[in-house]
Design an enzyme around this catalytic site. Structure first.
Site, mmCIF file in Angstrom:
data_model
loop_
_atom_site.group_PDB
_atom_site.id
_atom_site.type_symbol
_atom_site.label_atom_id
_atom_site.label_comp_id
_atom_site.label_asym_id
_atom_site.label_seq_id
_atom_site.Cartn_x
_atom_site.Cartn_y
_atom_site.Cartn_z
ATOM 1 N N LYS A 174 3.729 12.107 18.191
ATOM 2 C CA LYS A 174 3.670 10.722 18.667
ATOM 3 C C LYS A 174 2.279 10.178 18.369
ATOM 4 O O LYS A 174 1.272 10.711 18.844
ATOM 5 C CB LYS A 174 3.960 10.675 20.166
ATOM 6 C CG LYS A 174 3.827 9.274 20.739
ATOM 7 C CD LYS A 174 4.294 9.214 22.179
ATOM 8 C CE LYS A 174 4.052 7.843 22.769
ATOM 9 N NZ LYS A 174 4.509 7.752 24.157
ATOM 10 N N LYS B 2 7.367 9.597 16.024
ATOM 11 C CA LYS B 2 7.307 8.241 16.566
ATOM 12 C C LYS B 2 5.972 7.598 16.233
ATOM 13 O O LYS B 2 4.956 8.248 16.429
ATOM 14 C CB LYS B 2 7.467 8.343 18.087
ATOM 15 C CG LYS B 2 7.366 7.031 18.803
ATOM 16 C CD LYS B 2 7.410 7.248 20.290
ATOM 17 C CE LYS B 2 7.177 5.909 20.941
ATOM 18 N NZ LYS B 2 6.922 6.009 22.330
HETATM 19 C C1 PBG Z 1 5.595 6.233 27.251
HETATM 20 C C2 PBG Z 1 6.271 5.697 26.058
HETATM 21 C C3 PBG Z 1 5.871 4.661 25.205
HETATM 22 C C4 PBG Z 1 6.912 4.479 24.298
HETATM 23 C C5 PBG Z 1 7.879 5.421 24.582
HETATM 24 N N1 PBG Z 1 7.445 6.189 25.666
HETATM 25 C C6 PBG Z 1 4.675 3.792 25.238
HETATM 26 C C7 PBG Z 1 3.350 4.301 24.897
HETATM 27 O O1 PBG Z 1 3.125 5.473 24.597
HETATM 28 O O2 PBG Z 1 2.444 3.483 24.989
HETATM 29 C C8 PBG Z 1 6.959 3.442 23.215
HETATM 30 C C9 PBG Z 1 8.318 2.973 22.862
HETATM 31 C C10 PBG Z 1 8.346 1.734 22.044
HETATM 32 O O3 PBG Z 1 7.313 1.159 21.659
HETATM 33 O O4 PBG Z 1 9.469 1.298 21.767
HETATM 34 N N2 PBG Z 1 4.440 6.963 27.004
#
Ligand code: PBG
Length: 324
Positions: free
Chosen positions: A194, A247
């Site tokens: 991520k 992601k």
């Molecule tokens: C929680 C989380 C996030 C997303 C999924 N889980 C936000 C982040 O890390 O700031 C992002 C999902 C999206 O942008 O569609 N940590």
């Protein structure tokens, strides 16, 4: 070699193109992320994500019912609690909003797998994904909060928990805790690679989860790195992840491909809020063909190597795929 080779022979008709198509999307490839809140008695539209809502438990159940009818088999739930606090206690409350939503979906016996996003940032007053010490997220104490969150979701009926916090060691810690409580059948979908991405902007608006100080770069990955993604994936698999995720998706197709070549487990890619918003706002401006763009984007993510795609377009796209 012209005219021996005439590749256009295989492009001449829809039937011929269908015959030789290499990549196919199916409704069951799509996971539908949904927001459920306890801050308002009615569903609230998310301005930064036109077409998406912060649901009430009731409107969420109705949306899930429609998604299941369209052919969706799995939903991912995010919660927006009535109040946030330093420890993010709403994330692991037995009657937390995600836990109540999961129980409600189960009560309605909808044919859907329930995936719980396991993270603290929607629930903490500071907006970070764990416990804070000296202005940064403190890794090991954060694991305890994530464990509690995963366990409370398992008790509420989660089929899968999906840690999205990017703390070190969280997959192993959550796996052990689930097994200790006889939830050995609850699977873990790890947000393994991520990235610290600006594409999450609309999500943070949806969940009110923007960090109140600093940013997430001490725990989410540097967009410049791909070897590091493989290392994260290896570590999470070693710790017991059943599935892994990359992601965001579109700007990271090379990472999806690299992870695919490395592993044998199901690979998910998250077509995130910023990717959704770019399409929706451009379509509203009349500068692109919305439906064709959505199909092309999802197909490209699959072609790069994703087995599963998390997308806010899931319900609609599943409907198209079914109707074809
Ligand atoms: C929680 C989380 C996030 C997303 C999924 N889980 C936000 C982040 O890390 O700031 C992002 C999902 C999206 O942008 O569609 N940590």
């Amino acid at each position: 070699m012209f005219p021996t080779h005439r590749p256009r022979r295989l492009r001449r008709s829809a039937a011929m193109r269908d015959l030789v198509r290499e990549t196919h999307l199916h409704p069951e490839d799509l996971i539908y992320p949904l927001f459920v809140q306890e801050t308002s008695p009615k569903p609230e539209p998310i301005e930064a994500m036109p077409g998406q809502f912060r649901h009430t438990v009731d409107s969420l159940v109705a949306e899930c019912e429609q998604a299941a009818k369209a052919g969706i088999e799995a939903v991912l739930l995010f919660g927006i609690p009535s109040k946030k606090d330093e420890a993010g206690s709403g994330a692991y409350a037995e009657d937390g909003v995600v836990q109540r939503a999961m129980r409600a979906i189960k009560e309605h016996k909808l044919p859907l797998l329930l995936i719980g996003d396991v993270c603290m940032c929607e629930y903490t007053s500071h907006g970070h994904c764990g416990a804070i010490l000296d202005g940064d997220v403190d890794n090991d104490p954060s694991l305890e909060l994530l464990i509690r969150t995963a366990l409370s979701q398992a008790r509420a009926g989660a089929d899968v928990v999906a840690p999205s916090d990017m703390m070190d060691g969280r997959i192993g810690a959550i796996r052990r805790a689930l097994d200790d409580e006889s939830f050995e059948q609850v699977a873990i979908l790890s947000y393994a690679a991520k990235y610290a991405s600006a594409f999450y902007g609309p999500f943070r608006d949806a969940a009110g989860s923007a960090p109140q100080f600093g940013d997430r770069r001490s725990y989410q990955m540097d967009p410049a790195n791909v070897r590091e993604a493989l290392k994260e994936v290896d570590a999470d698999l070693e710790e017991g992840a059943d599935m892994v995720m990359v992601k965001p998706a579109l700007a990271y197709l090379d990472v999806i491909r690299a992870v695919k070549q490395r592993t044998n487990v199901p690979l998910a890619a998250y077509n995130v809020s910023g990717e959704y918003a770019m399409i929706e706002f451009a379509a509203r401006a009349g500068v692109l063909d919305r439906e064709r763009i959505i199909q092309e984007v999802l197909l490209s993510i699959k072609r790069a190597g994703a087995d599963l795609i998390l997308t806010y377009h899931a319900k609609e796209a599943a409907g198209w795929l079914r109707g074809r």
